[in-house]
Scaffold this motif. Sequence first.
Motif, short mmCIF file in Angstrom:
data_model
loop_
_atom_site.label_atom_id
_atom_site.label_comp_id
_atom_site.label_asym_id
_atom_site.label_seq_id
_atom_site.Cartn_x
_atom_site.Cartn_y
_atom_site.Cartn_z
N ALA A 1 0.82 -1.22 0.00
CA ALA A 1 0.00 0.00 0.00
C ALA A 1 0.85 1.26 0.00
CB ALA A 1 -0.94 0.00 1.20
N THR A 2 1.92 1.29 0.80
CA THR A 2 2.72 2.51 0.92
C THR A 2 3.54 2.81 -0.33
OG1 THR A 2 4.51 1.26 2.00
CG2 THR A 2 2.88 2.33 3.44
N GLU A 3 3.72 1.84 -1.20
CA GLU A 3 4.37 2.07 -2.49
C GLU A 3 3.33 2.45 -3.54
OE1 GLU A 3 7.50 2.16 -3.08
OE2 GLU A 3 8.41 1.17 -1.36
N LEU A 4 2.22 1.74 -3.57
CA LEU A 4 1.19 1.99 -4.57
C LEU A 4 0.60 3.39 -4.49
CD1 LEU A 4 -0.78 -1.39 -4.37
CD2 LEU A 4 0.50 -0.56 -6.34
N ILE A 5 0.56 3.96 -3.30
CA ILE A 5 -0.12 5.23 -3.10
C ILE A 5 0.47 6.36 -3.93
CG2 ILE A 5 1.30 6.09 -1.19
CD1 ILE A 5 -2.56 6.18 -1.38
N HIS A 6 1.74 6.23 -4.34
CA HIS A 6 2.40 7.34 -5.03
C HIS A 6 1.84 7.60 -6.43
CE1 HIS A 6 5.53 6.24 -1.94
NE2 HIS A 6 5.24 7.49 -1.67
N ILE A 7 1.26 6.59 -7.06
CA ILE A 7 0.61 6.82 -8.35
C ILE A 7 -0.58 7.75 -8.13
CG2 ILE A 7 -0.65 5.76 -10.25
CD1 ILE A 7 0.99 3.22 -9.77
N GLY A 8 -1.38 7.45 -7.13
CA GLY A 8 -2.52 8.30 -6.80
C GLY A 8 -2.07 9.68 -6.37
N GLN A 9 -0.97 9.77 -5.65
CA GLN A 9 -0.45 11.06 -5.20
C GLN A 9 -0.13 11.96 -6.40
OE1 GLN A 9 3.36 10.82 -3.28
NE2 GLN A 9 3.37 12.95 -2.65
N ALA A 10 0.53 11.40 -7.40
CA ALA A 10 0.90 12.19 -8.58
C ALA A 10 -0.33 12.70 -9.31
CB ALA A 10 1.76 11.34 -9.51
N VAL A 11 -1.29 11.83 -9.54
CA VAL A 11 -2.49 12.23 -10.27
C VAL A 11 -3.29 13.25 -9.47
CG1 VAL A 11 -4.66 11.42 -11.29
CG2 VAL A 11 -2.58 10.05 -11.51
N LEU A 12 -3.39 13.05 -8.17
CA LEU A 12 -4.15 13.95 -7.31
C LEU A 12 -3.55 15.35 -7.31
CD1 LEU A 12 -6.52 14.00 -5.19
CD2 LEU A 12 -4.78 13.61 -3.46
N ASN A 13 -2.24 15.45 -7.11
CA ASN A 13 -1.60 16.75 -7.04
C ASN A 13 -1.50 17.45 -8.39
OD1 ASN A 13 -1.15 17.00 -4.23
ND2 ASN A 13 0.58 15.60 -4.35
N LEU A 14 -1.62 16.67 -9.47
CA LEU A 14 -1.64 17.25 -10.82
C LEU A 14 -3.06 17.49 -11.29
CD1 LEU A 14 1.23 15.16 -12.47
CD2 LEU A 14 1.29 17.59 -11.87
N GLU A 15 -4.01 17.33 -10.37
CA GLU A 15 -5.43 17.58 -10.63
C GLU A 15 -5.95 16.71 -11.76
OE1 GLU A 15 -6.04 21.76 -11.16
OE2 GLU A 15 -5.25 22.26 -9.17
N GLY A 16 -5.52 15.46 -11.77
CA GLY A 16 -5.97 14.51 -12.79
C GLY A 16 -7.37 14.00 -12.53
N THR A 17 -7.92 13.35 -13.53
CA THR A 17 -9.30 12.86 -13.46
C THR A 17 -9.35 11.34 -13.61
OG1 THR A 17 -9.68 13.02 -15.84
CG2 THR A 17 -10.07 15.01 -14.53
N LEU A 18 -10.56 10.84 -13.51
CA LEU A 18 -10.81 9.41 -13.67
C LEU A 18 -10.31 8.91 -15.02
CD1 LEU A 18 -14.03 7.48 -12.84
CD2 LEU A 18 -13.29 7.53 -15.20
#
Length: 485
Positions: free
Chosen positions: A417-434
């Motif tokens: 989990a602590t490794e996988l989260i970084h993909i979501g972190q990048a998309v979230l902070n770059l204001e990405g969408t579904l």
Amino acid sequence: MSTNHYDLIVIGSGPAGRRGAIQAAKLNKRVLVVERGKRVGGVSVHTGTIPSKTLRETVLNLTGWRERGFYGRAYRAKQHIGAEDLRRRLDITLDHEVDVLEHQFARNGVETVEGVARFTASHGVEVLGSGGVADYTADRFLIAVGTRPYRPAHIGFDGANIVDSDEILDLERIPRQLVVVGASVIGVEYASIFSALDVKVTVIEPNDGLLPFIDREVADEFVHDLRERGVILRFGSKVVSATVEGPQNCRVVLADDRELRADMVLFSAGREGATDSLDLAACGLEADERGRLAVDKATFQTAQPHIYAAGDIIGFPSLASTSMEQGRIAACHAFEAPSHAPPEFFPYGIYSVPEISTIGMSEEVARERGIPYECGVARFRETSRGHIMGIGSGFMKMLFALETRRLLGVHIVGEGATELIHIGQAVLNLEGTLDYFVENTFNYPTLAEAYKVAALDAWNRMPKTQPSRLAAVMALDKARKAVSG
């Protein structure tokens, strides 16, 4: 100018102190780090982040925990595991961490001194070390002394049978029965680690649940996993006393007069700032009742503009990762160097068994803010990689705004989990969408593929009145083929 005068004196060499010191040195400033321990690294290296995570990895390897999904709960990679097995890897890891840090300081010209620092004036400190007392002055200071375990009087700590979260790393035996008082992050991590060693674990928590800051569905999944493994969770229970009645014989009394017996008790209900020896009054500062300092969250300045504080000493989130950034930002601001603001969203990692990691909004927060949203879920056991690894539990949950389709949060419980989260972190902070997750290809088979599965799950639930960019592209492609055909 006195040889004992510096541009910056950093008190404490944990994540915030080390990063702040090195950043200042890279700005060509003369820096001194004061460390009260015999070796640099602070709580993070010696009693906190690094040793607890090393212990976790050692336990998972020696027990064969990750293989039990295939070979059964009785499977063990090493049949007889003792405390010395756990210490061996820990010592090697800590020596390496200290060596790396000492090399970083030396390479960047950061000076260090061992001893206990105490303010003598607004710009002065004295350091009591093995060789006596030495006085130092500086233009600016960074306080990064960290925290220590909270030790209330009604808990009979003896360092062997009833221990705090620092002392448990020096254990000389693996208990048969462990009572963990406090379902804090630290308590939850150690409870699950010892459970993986097949120790009978009981967790006592005065609140109605654990980890109130994470998504409730993730917390519920984690609680279910612990109970499936035989961990006893007593929520809504308060400890009134814990005493040692003999070797490996501890008695824990609850507020409702119930009693528990165990051969070891771990008390992990909070930490307090290690500021009592600093004599903060001498520099015009005052700590709160838990020894923490108030700072400007953008600059990390205290009430005294030339004194900064960073890391666990300023409170939440008290993570090594955020502490490093706080120290660096503080050093940049102190010497008027350009620096970015602390990010709004950062990943929170809990190194339990299984891991938990989260970033962004939970469902509870989205509802409180009145944001229309939809969720998508991917269970690891339903992915090919999860099946290959023998994973029987864990999932990824993603939240998307209905109106904009933007990613609002990612919440994971399970392996990696602590490794996988970084993909979501990048998309979230770059204001990405579904659409990013739906349209892109992920390596197969991987656990990261869960992002696509969860996104498609959310997409299937979302209203189709405003088609996604993917749907629009597919429609255009279909029209082109019709015309050309």
